[in-house]
Design an enzyme around this catalytic site. Structure first.
Site, PDB file in Angstrom:
ATOM      1  NE  ARG A 170     -28.185 -19.561  13.094  1.00  0.00           N
ATOM      2  CZ  ARG A 170     -27.071 -18.946  12.816  1.00  0.00           C
ATOM      3  NH1 ARG A 170     -26.779 -17.805  13.395  1.00  0.00           N
ATOM      4  NH2 ARG A 170     -26.224 -19.449  11.954  1.00  0.00           N
ATOM      5  N   PRO A 218     -33.815 -20.271  -1.382  1.00  0.00           N
ATOM      6  CG  PRO A 218     -34.216 -18.022  -1.934  1.00  0.00           C
ATOM      7  CD  PRO A 218     -34.433 -19.432  -2.430  1.00  0.00           C
ATOM      8  N   GLY A 219     -33.366 -19.397   2.055  1.00  0.00           N
ATOM      9  CA  GLY A 219     -34.081 -19.227   3.328  1.00  0.00           C
ATOM     10  C   GLY A 219     -33.473 -18.066   4.092  1.00  0.00           C
ATOM     11  NE  ARG A 220     -27.751 -18.856   6.959  1.00  0.00           N
ATOM     12  CZ  ARG A 220     -27.563 -19.524   8.104  1.00  0.00           C
ATOM     13  NH1 ARG A 220     -27.553 -18.876   9.251  1.00  0.00           N
ATOM     14  NH2 ARG A 220     -27.371 -20.824   8.087  1.00  0.00           N
ATOM     15  N   GLY A 251     -28.600 -21.464   0.476  1.00  0.00           N
ATOM     16  CA  GLY A 251     -27.240 -21.392   0.993  1.00  0.00           C
ATOM     17  C   GLY A 251     -26.601 -20.022   1.030  1.00  0.00           C
ATOM     18  CB  CYS A 289     -29.512 -24.793  35.242  1.00  0.00           C
ATOM     19  SG  CYS A 289     -30.663 -23.809  36.183  1.00  0.00           S
ATOM     20  CD  GLU A 290     -27.420 -26.864  28.988  1.00  0.00           C
ATOM     21  OE1 GLU A 290     -26.498 -27.136  28.222  1.00  0.00           O
ATOM     22  OE2 GLU A 290     -28.453 -27.537  29.100  1.00  0.00           O
TER      23      GLU A 290
HETATM   24  N1  LLP Z   1     -32.650 -26.233   0.640  1.00  0.00           N
HETATM   25  C1  LLP Z   1     -32.267 -27.293   1.396  1.00  0.00           C
HETATM   26  C2  LLP Z   1     -32.401 -28.636   0.846  1.00  0.00           C
HETATM   27  C3  LLP Z   1     -31.757 -27.076   2.691  1.00  0.00           C
HETATM   28  O1  LLP Z   1     -31.371 -28.116   3.434  1.00  0.00           O
HETATM   29  C4  LLP Z   1     -31.655 -25.750   3.198  1.00  0.00           C
HETATM   30  C5  LLP Z   1     -31.144 -25.500   4.548  1.00  0.00           C
HETATM   31  C6  LLP Z   1     -32.088 -24.690   2.370  1.00  0.00           C
HETATM   32  C7  LLP Z   1     -32.562 -24.966   1.096  1.00  0.00           C
HETATM   33  C8  LLP Z   1     -32.034 -23.257   2.810  1.00  0.00           C
HETATM   34  O2  LLP Z   1     -30.733 -22.837   3.011  1.00  0.00           O
HETATM   35  P1  LLP Z   1     -30.411 -21.295   3.374  1.00  0.00           P
HETATM   36  O3  LLP Z   1     -30.704 -20.466   2.140  1.00  0.00           O
HETATM   37  O4  LLP Z   1     -31.282 -20.918   4.509  1.00  0.00           O
HETATM   38  O5  LLP Z   1     -28.977 -21.317   3.726  1.00  0.00           O
HETATM   39  N2  LLP Z   1     -30.052 -24.162  11.459  1.00  0.00           N
HETATM   40  C9  LLP Z   1     -28.883 -23.738  10.728  1.00  0.00           C
HETATM   41  C10 LLP Z   1     -29.113 -23.745   9.225  1.00  0.00           C
HETATM   42  C11 LLP Z   1     -29.559 -25.078   8.672  1.00  0.00           C
HETATM   43  C12 LLP Z   1     -29.794 -25.078   7.187  1.00  0.00           C
HETATM   44  C13 LLP Z   1     -30.426 -26.346   6.753  1.00  0.00           C
HETATM   45  N3  LLP Z   1     -30.761 -26.425   5.352  1.00  0.00           N
HETATM   46  C14 LLP Z   1     -28.438 -22.376  11.223  1.00  0.00           C
HETATM   47  O6  LLP Z   1     -29.030 -21.847  12.167  1.00  0.00           O
HETATM   48  O7  LLP Z   1     -27.453 -21.809  10.721  1.00  0.00           O
END
Ligand code: LLP
Length: 423
Positions: free
Chosen positions: A319, A281-283, A246, A349-350
């Site tokens: 996004r 963490p992802g993003r 998050g 086309c949108e």
């Molecule tokens: N853990 C769980 C259970 C999650 O559902 C998520 C993200 C993460 C970890 C990783 O979260 P992060 O650190 O990346 O915030 N497609 C959207 C974001 C969707 C996130 C879904 N869950 C976007 O482009 O902003």
């Protein structure tokens, strides 16, 4: 880690820095639209996260959904990353990148029997369950197949993360987690503990993505800690707390995240609590490390603004249109300091097909390259083939070498799996 210099790799001139010139060279070499990632920075971010939580007993699992490129997973694995996955497909990717099943956490509200069985057979470290129905299913599958697995309960602490509603998961109005107010979570934890094939591994929480403020994390973690303490005081074994992902990033500037304050907050809450902590963490690990390079096809003067029509579209980066997300866009051409408002749009086309609207942009001409910034997370993974557009290709720069990690498919590739019953 030794990455081989193959035919699909090339040395990036100028000390391997991904500046405008290097990005333009890569665009010429691999054509556009093209994702280019900075692997060195991805590792730096990951290590910075690890360091921020290193005073606690912790393991960092990269959220594969943010960027599931096997090359990137492989790099992160060399730095000790586990994986947070949400599908059988992501599980296979993590394994292909040699991540140990024990270091994998399986999250998600709708895991199928096949996915659960695969995860159990492979000995995935932890499965986070989100409903009584899922617990019933997993218990039955484990018993009938004589399998064992570690289960955590994902709880819903009813906290507003203050993010975009489509990526907020912390409130009881969403489909995620088990509420703490109706007694169900405790009764499920008891059922896990009593089941001969299931081992309780603790609790998990994830309240949303792109949080730019620490306060909601802090509230959620305190709630989680309170409930874990309650379970412990009732005699349950609660070894791990999975604190989710998050952590948000800066989309205005290409700035790499500083996890220090987050780490201090986590330490304040969890020091001396004797829980093993997991993070997902992802993003924040990959977000600022990706550029989408696109070429201007036409410039069209409308009644009250310019339209910069580019060869990347909403199918390459959804996004902006899905979340009204802002991505900084820089022209890589040098055409003076004059700017004017423009919509930067794709060929689809949108009207929703834009990467930016009403953006102050310098003058550009057909053939110029633009760099769409901070697309390393939830960029390429959300691509589609809408309008039968082959996806952008992907390049990973690492130690001064650019590796083509996913070539663009051809239209032939896209249509060959289809079956025409009328031929
Ligand atoms: N853990 C769980 C259970 C999650 O559902 C998520 C993200 C993460 C970890 C990783 O979260 P992060 O650190 O990346 O915030 N497609 C959207 C974001 C969707 C996130 C879904 N869950 C976007 O482009 O902003």
């Amino acid at each position: 880690m030794a990455l081989s210099h193959t035919d699909t790799s090339e040395i990036i001139p100028g000390h391997g820095i991904l500046d405008g010139e290097a990005l333009m060279n890569l665009a010429e070499r691999y054509s556009t639209p093209l994702y280019v990632y900075d692997g060195d920075q991805i590792l730096k971010n990951f290590r910075a996260f690890q360091k921020a939580v290193s005073n606690l007993d912790s393991k960092v699992h990269f959220a594969v959904k943010a960027n599931s490129s096997i090359a990137i997973l492989s790099l992160l694995h060399t730095a000790g990353a586990g994986a947070d996955i949400v599908s059988g497909g992501e599980l296979q990717r993590a394994l292909t990148a040699h991540i140990n099943p024990k270091d994998i956490i399986f999250s998600g509200v709708g895991k199928t029997d096949d996915e659960l069985l695969l995860a159990m057979h492979l000995g995935v470290g932890q499965i986070n369950i989100e409903s009584g129905a899922e617990l019933g299913r997993i218990a039955a599958l484990a018993a009938s197949n004589n399998l064992k697995c570690s289960i955590a309960l994902r709880v819903n602490v009813d906290v507003d993360p203050g993010s975009h509603e489509k990526i907020s998961t912390g409130q009881n109005s969403t489909k995620f987690g088990l509420a703490l107010t109706d007694g169900q979570a405790e009764s499920y934890y008891e059922q896990i503990t009593a089941h001969p094939n299931l081992t309780p591994s603790g609790l998990a929480v994830h309240i949303g993505s792109q949080l730019r403020n620490l306060a909601p994390f802090e509230t959620a973690y305190n709630e989680l800690l309170g409930f874990a303490g309650h379970l412990r005081s009732n005699g349950f074994d609660v070894p791990c707390l999975d604190l989710g992902g998050g952590f948000g990033i800066d989309y205005e500037e290409i700035m790499h995240p500083d996890f220090t304050e987050y780490g201090k907050m986590v330490e304040r809450i969890f020091k001396n609590t004797e829980y093993k902590l997991g993070f997902e963490p992802g993003r924040s690990i990959v977000g600022n490390c990706g550029n989408l390079i696109t070429k201007v096809i036409y410039v069209k003067q409308g009644i009250d603004k310019r339209f910069i029509i580019i060869d990347a579209a909403m199918n390459d980066l959804i996004r902006p249109t899905l979340y009204e997300a802002f991505h900084r866009i820089d022209s890589l051409a040098e055409r003076g300091k004059d700017t004017s408002k423009a919509d930067i749009v794709g060929p689809i086309c949108e009207t929703g097909d834009y990467l930016a609207r009403n953006r102050q942009m310098p003058m550009v001409e057909a053939g110029d390259y633009l760099a769409v910034r901070s697309v390393g997370a939830y960029g390429a993974v959300m691509m589609s083939n809408y309008n039968t557009r082959p996806e952008a290709s992907e390049v990973l720069s690492y130690h001064g070498i650019a590796h083509l990690i996913r070539p663009r498919r051809t239209v032939e590739d896209l249509i060959k799996m289809e079956i025409n019953p009328f031929l």
